[in-house]
Design a protein around this motif. Sequence first.
Motif, mmCIF file in Angstrom:
data_model
loop_
_atom_site.group_PDB
_atom_site.id
_atom_site.type_symbol
_atom_site.label_atom_id
_atom_site.label_comp_id
_atom_site.label_asym_id
_atom_site.label_seq_id
_atom_site.Cartn_x
_atom_site.Cartn_y
_atom_site.Cartn_z
ATOM 1 N N TYR A 92 113.695 63.068 126.597
ATOM 2 C CA TYR A 92 114.784 63.311 127.543
ATOM 3 C C TYR A 92 115.599 64.483 127.014
ATOM 4 O O TYR A 92 116.006 64.485 125.847
ATOM 5 C CB TYR A 92 115.698 62.101 127.726
ATOM 6 N N CYS A 94 119.007 66.620 127.340
ATOM 7 C CA CYS A 94 120.387 66.534 127.814
ATOM 8 C C CYS A 94 121.014 67.924 127.828
ATOM 9 O O CYS A 94 121.051 68.599 126.796
ATOM 10 C CB CYS A 94 121.177 65.593 126.902
ATOM 11 N N CYS A 96 123.801 70.353 127.525
ATOM 12 C CA CYS A 96 125.123 70.396 126.882
ATOM 13 C C CYS A 96 125.798 71.746 127.081
ATOM 14 O O CYS A 96 126.738 72.080 126.357
ATOM 15 C CB CYS A 96 124.977 70.117 125.383
ATOM 16 N N LEU A 110 123.706 57.161 124.766
ATOM 17 C CA LEU A 110 122.486 57.627 125.415
ATOM 18 C C LEU A 110 121.275 57.312 124.552
ATOM 19 O O LEU A 110 120.240 56.844 125.059
ATOM 20 C CB LEU A 110 122.578 59.124 125.678
ATOM 21 N N LEU A 380 126.724 61.761 132.866
ATOM 22 C CA LEU A 380 125.469 61.837 132.123
ATOM 23 C C LEU A 380 124.576 60.639 132.428
ATOM 24 O O LEU A 380 123.349 60.743 132.443
ATOM 25 C CB LEU A 380 125.777 61.913 130.622
#
Length: 623
Positions: A92, A94, A96, A110, A380
């Motif tokens: 995954y 993410c 940022c 997470l 998120l």
Amino acid sequence: MVVYRLKDAEALGGAAAEVSGLFGFGFGKEGIPVEFLRRAGGVKIDYRNGTLTVEASGRVQFLYALKLFADEYGGTGDFSCEQNANFDELTYMCDCSRNAVPKKETLKKLIRHLAVMGYQTLGLYMEDTFVVKNQPYVGYLRTPYTREDIREIDEYCRLFGMELVPYIQTLAHFNTLVRDYALAHLFDFNDILMVGEESTYAFIEDLISTCADYFTTKKIHIGMDEAYMIGRGKYMDKHGARGRFDVMTEHLARVTEICKKYGFEKPMMWSDMFFSLSMAAQYGNEIPPEINGKMPKNVELVYWDYCSTDRNHYSEMMKKHRVFENRIGFATGAWKWLGYTPDNRYGFASCGESARACIENGIREYIVTGWGDNGAESSLFSVLPTMLYCARFNYGAFGLDDAFRKSFGSLAGMKFEDFMTIDLCNRVTRHEDVEEKTSSNKYLLFNDVLLGTLDTMATDDLGDILRECADRIGAAKRRSGQWKYVFETQYRLGRVLEIKSTIGIKLRNAYQKGDRKELAAQYLRLKMLPARIESFYRSLRAQWDAENRPNGFDVQDIRIGALKQRVAVAIKKVGDYLEGRTESVPELGEKLLCFMGHGEEFEKDFDQCEWRWRRMTSVNVNE
């Protein structure tokens, strides 16, 4: 809740304490005895004579298996289950870098969720949101991650047997750095670096060497996507017109050498540049096999594609990638980049077909991206359903069946059907057509009341639809537990949109018909908007503060502040007209033209994903 007693506590290490009691299972002295055995690929669960044996390759898989047993074991008798893995690596990523820089606590939360789903890797996409040695303007005023931050998150990942991988850029997507005069010399065209210059490679070396210092992994993603104007700015002035494939591969060779210098032997990169029309046109829009020799063989090409529900489309592109001898990975998208509201429904359809194509074509690395384009407004965690749906592909489960719903319930702590109301502000019809992916949550919010450029997209029943959606979100919010702050934001947004979506149309129609009674009625509705916008703003601020570092929300202050002001101006102008203080509202007297370009014939495009704030707010100069 299922309680486990570990025979070998070291098999899970400190990870057991971090997840105990959170996902439908826990650990204690009186629980089911659990024995862990190592095996490569997949998981095997066997429960006999009161003892559970789990065979898996590491901690993430052990945790996945414990959650699987807790979800599916009926409570009596023996139980056996074996699942082979379709992918060598499940990641995954993410984002940022689109204003939202998640707090360390948010990333840890997470990580816990990803671990029990079976993800082995977390990627942090950081364009300029980490502190880089020798580069004071990288991360400047963006609350970037420090070495200590990354090391702490890296250590937390390793606690679960997960790997933390840097996703950076080494060619384009540096739009936040272009504004800095100190770095202007690095750029060729827009946000694309000036390749071939030693100062550029010194900059890139600072990025890569910093990653080598911060992260324990030997993996790195070097970006290089969407630089379609490479070599067409200052580079062309200096070197003349050159084939973009040649410019690209020369740059890639330099970057991979820097990667190798710092221990990143097999960097990954996005593959789109080699398959875009502007690049492939150099070879008649087909990349011939002989150019394979120009590609560094140690680079993994990651084919990214988020926008199709056609498995054949994915499969054909995967076959085209085989012209290269490089390792091929695939990246799908968890749809959270359309504004404040995600689109898990479309994510299910697009991700499912792409995963099937990966399995059929032998693609062994599957990456789920959580982008946040144009502001990272969505929570998120808003795409948790898509995260779980994609994780289950690894073990051959593709349906939204009872098993999925039960697994999601223990993952999120609320019912799947309730959580899915999080998508509803992106619904502009009552159809169930999955192809109707829209950013209506955002463009209906920021579409100007007086100018109304996007009013041509709306239908007469849109206000009723969004009122029903807000009611459903409000009902789910009461059962949302730890996610209440997320659903509060969506509920408040829905309450804005039930008025905002059609108020401009109704005001314009009444004004142009000379119907002062109707105009006065709509004026009263218009006056309800400021309070509703303020409630939405406050809930959004609370959501941001719960998940992210502070910097970046200034953009929401600017945008929603502008929205409030424009609504205030509309109230003043319409009020003055109704009270006889002015003779007209010129903006409402103007005839609209179709946003989709069809003149006076309005196209009701239910598959509209306009996500750029500037374009949806005004036709006037706004740079």
